[in-house]
Design a protein around this motif. Sequence first.
Motif, PDB file in Angstrom:
ATOM      1  N   LEU A 190       0.820  -1.200   0.000  1.00 52.01           N
ATOM      2  CA  LEU A 190       0.000   0.000   0.000  1.00 52.01           C
ATOM      3  C   LEU A 190       0.857   1.254   0.000  1.00 52.01           C
ATOM      4  O   LEU A 190       1.978   1.263   0.501  1.00 52.01           O
ATOM      5  CB  LEU A 190      -0.917   0.026   1.232  1.00 52.01           C
ATOM      6  N   ASP A 191       0.287   2.335  -0.543  1.00 50.48           N
ATOM      7  CA  ASP A 191       0.890   3.655  -0.399  1.00 50.48           C
ATOM      8  C   ASP A 191       0.719   4.124   1.047  1.00 50.48           C
ATOM      9  O   ASP A 191       0.087   3.455   1.863  1.00 50.48           O
ATOM     10  CB  ASP A 191       0.219   4.654  -1.347  1.00 50.48           C
ATOM     11  N   GLY A 193      -0.733   5.610   4.193  1.00 47.94           N
ATOM     12  CA  GLY A 193      -2.131   5.740   4.598  1.00 47.94           C
ATOM     13  C   GLY A 193      -2.429   4.900   5.819  1.00 47.94           C
ATOM     14  O   GLY A 193      -1.526   4.460   6.532  1.00 47.94           O
ATOM     15  N   LYS A 209      -0.665   2.232  10.385  1.00 44.52           N
ATOM     16  CA  LYS A 209      -0.449   2.933   9.123  1.00 44.52           C
ATOM     17  C   LYS A 209       0.527   2.199   8.206  1.00 44.52           C
ATOM     18  O   LYS A 209       1.351   1.404   8.651  1.00 44.52           O
ATOM     19  CB  LYS A 209       0.070   4.346   9.406  1.00 44.52           C
ATOM     20  N   SER A 210       0.424   2.512   6.921  1.00 41.15           N
ATOM     21  CA  SER A 210       1.382   2.041   5.926  1.00 41.15           C
ATOM     22  C   SER A 210       2.248   3.213   5.501  1.00 41.15           C
ATOM     23  O   SER A 210       1.816   4.371   5.550  1.00 41.15           O
ATOM     24  CB  SER A 210       0.662   1.444   4.711  1.00 41.15           C
ATOM     25  N   LYS A 212       5.054   5.061   2.562  1.00 39.25           N
ATOM     26  CA  LYS A 212       4.923   5.373   1.135  1.00 39.25           C
ATOM     27  C   LYS A 212       5.609   4.366   0.229  1.00 39.25           C
ATOM     28  O   LYS A 212       5.418   4.393  -0.992  1.00 39.25           O
ATOM     29  CB  LYS A 212       5.472   6.774   0.858  1.00 39.25           C
ATOM     30  N   LYS A 214       6.068   0.997  -1.676  1.00 39.43           N
ATOM     31  CA  LYS A 214       5.073   0.028  -2.127  1.00 39.43           C
ATOM     32  C   LYS A 214       5.631  -0.869  -3.216  1.00 39.43           C
ATOM     33  O   LYS A 214       6.299  -0.401  -4.140  1.00 39.43           O
ATOM     34  CB  LYS A 214       3.842   0.771  -2.664  1.00 39.43           C
ATOM     35  N   ALA A 237      -8.385  -3.690   3.576  1.00 39.80           N
ATOM     36  CA  ALA A 237      -7.451  -2.607   3.252  1.00 39.80           C
ATOM     37  C   ALA A 237      -7.069  -2.617   1.780  1.00 39.80           C
ATOM     38  O   ALA A 237      -7.005  -1.580   1.119  1.00 39.80           O
ATOM     39  CB  ALA A 237      -6.206  -2.716   4.132  1.00 39.80           C
ATOM     40  N   ASP A 240     -10.364  -1.543  -0.187  1.00 41.14           N
ATOM     41  CA  ASP A 240     -10.774  -0.152   0.017  1.00 41.14           C
ATOM     42  C   ASP A 240      -9.817   0.834  -0.648  1.00 41.14           C
ATOM     43  O   ASP A 240     -10.222   1.941  -1.031  1.00 41.14           O
ATOM     44  CB  ASP A 240     -10.881   0.154   1.503  1.00 41.14           C
ATOM     45  N   THR A 241      -8.549   0.458  -0.757  1.00 41.40           N
ATOM     46  CA  THR A 241      -7.560   1.330  -1.410  1.00 41.40           C
ATOM     47  C   THR A 241      -7.416   1.017  -2.904  1.00 41.40           C
ATOM     48  O   THR A 241      -6.565   1.578  -3.577  1.00 41.40           O
ATOM     49  CB  THR A 241      -6.188   1.201  -0.736  1.00 41.40           C
ATOM     50  N   GLU A 242      -8.263   0.089  -3.391  1.00 45.14           N
ATOM     51  CA  GLU A 242      -8.260  -0.325  -4.791  1.00 45.14           C
ATOM     52  C   GLU A 242      -6.902  -0.857  -5.219  1.00 45.14           C
ATOM     53  O   GLU A 242      -6.479  -0.713  -6.366  1.00 45.14           O
ATOM     54  CB  GLU A 242      -8.706   0.821  -5.704  1.00 45.14           C
ATOM     55  N   ARG A 243      -6.207  -1.470  -4.269  1.00 44.93           N
ATOM     56  CA  ARG A 243      -4.890  -2.020  -4.580  1.00 44.93           C
ATOM     57  C   ARG A 243      -5.011  -3.265  -5.439  1.00 44.93           C
ATOM     58  O   ARG A 243      -4.128  -3.565  -6.230  1.00 44.93           O
ATOM     59  CB  ARG A 243      -4.133  -2.321  -3.278  1.00 44.93           C
TER      60      ARG A 243
END
Length: 243
Positions: A190-191, A193, A209-210, A212, A214, A237, A240-243
Motif C-alpha cells: 500500500l501507499d 495511509g 499505518k502504511s 509510502k 510500495k 485494506a 478499500d484502497t483499490e490495490r
Amino acid sequence: MAGSLKALGDPYTQYLSKEEYAALRQDTEGSYEGIGVYIAPSDDNKILIVSPIEDTPADKAGLKTGDKILRINGTEFTAEQIDAAVKIMKGQPGTSVTLTIQRVNSNGEQGVFDVDINRETIRIKTVKPAMLGADIGYIRITSFDMQTAKDFKNAYKTLKDKGMKGLIMDLRYNPGGMIDSTVEITNMFLDEGIVTYTKTKAGEIQYYKSDKNKEDLPIVLLINEGSASASEIMAGAMKDTER
C-alpha cells in the motif's frame, strides 16, 4: 470479572486468567503441543471449528471448517467451556484424544461421529510459497502469528528472485491472528495511509499505518468463508484502497 464479561452476551469477549493468557501467547508464538485446530464459539453455544491447520493431526483426521465439537473424550463441552476444551485437546505428543463431531453435509443432512486424533508438536508453517508457471508467484498464509511477517518477506524475496511478475495471495481458511503481523505484510503493498485502526469505548483511537514504499506488481487476493479477523483486515485494506 468473568461473569461481568459473560453478561455482555458477546461470544468474542472473555476474561483470561494469567494461565489462559500465557496459553494464548504460546499459540501466537508459532508452536505448541496439540492437534492443530482453530476454534471459536458458535451462535448455538457449541465449539465451532474455524479451520484445521494444514498438515497437522486435525487436518489429517479430516476435520473441516464448520464442524462442531460436541464432546471430548466422552465429556460434553459448550462454547462457554472453550478454554477448558482447549486444555484437554492439548497434551503430550504421541497421546490421543477422541472428539465427537457434528457435521452438516452438502445436502443439509446432519451427522455425529467420533474421531481419534494423535497429538503432535505443532510447528505452524503459516507461509507456503510456490511459483505458478514462469512469472506468477503464489503465497498461501494459513494464519498470522509472530513469525508470519518475517517468513512472508523471505518467501516474497525468493519468488521475486525467481522472476515473479504477479502475485496470488491466498487467505482462504485463514482465521486471523496477530494484527501487527497482518499490518506489516499489508504495508508492503500500500501507499502511505491507514491500514486499520482500533477504537476504545472512551473514544481513543490507535491507527495502524502504511508507509509510502510500495511493491507495485499486480496482486490477486483470495478469501472465503473461512477467512476471518486479521485476514479480513488485509482484504479490506487492499479492496478499500483499490490495490
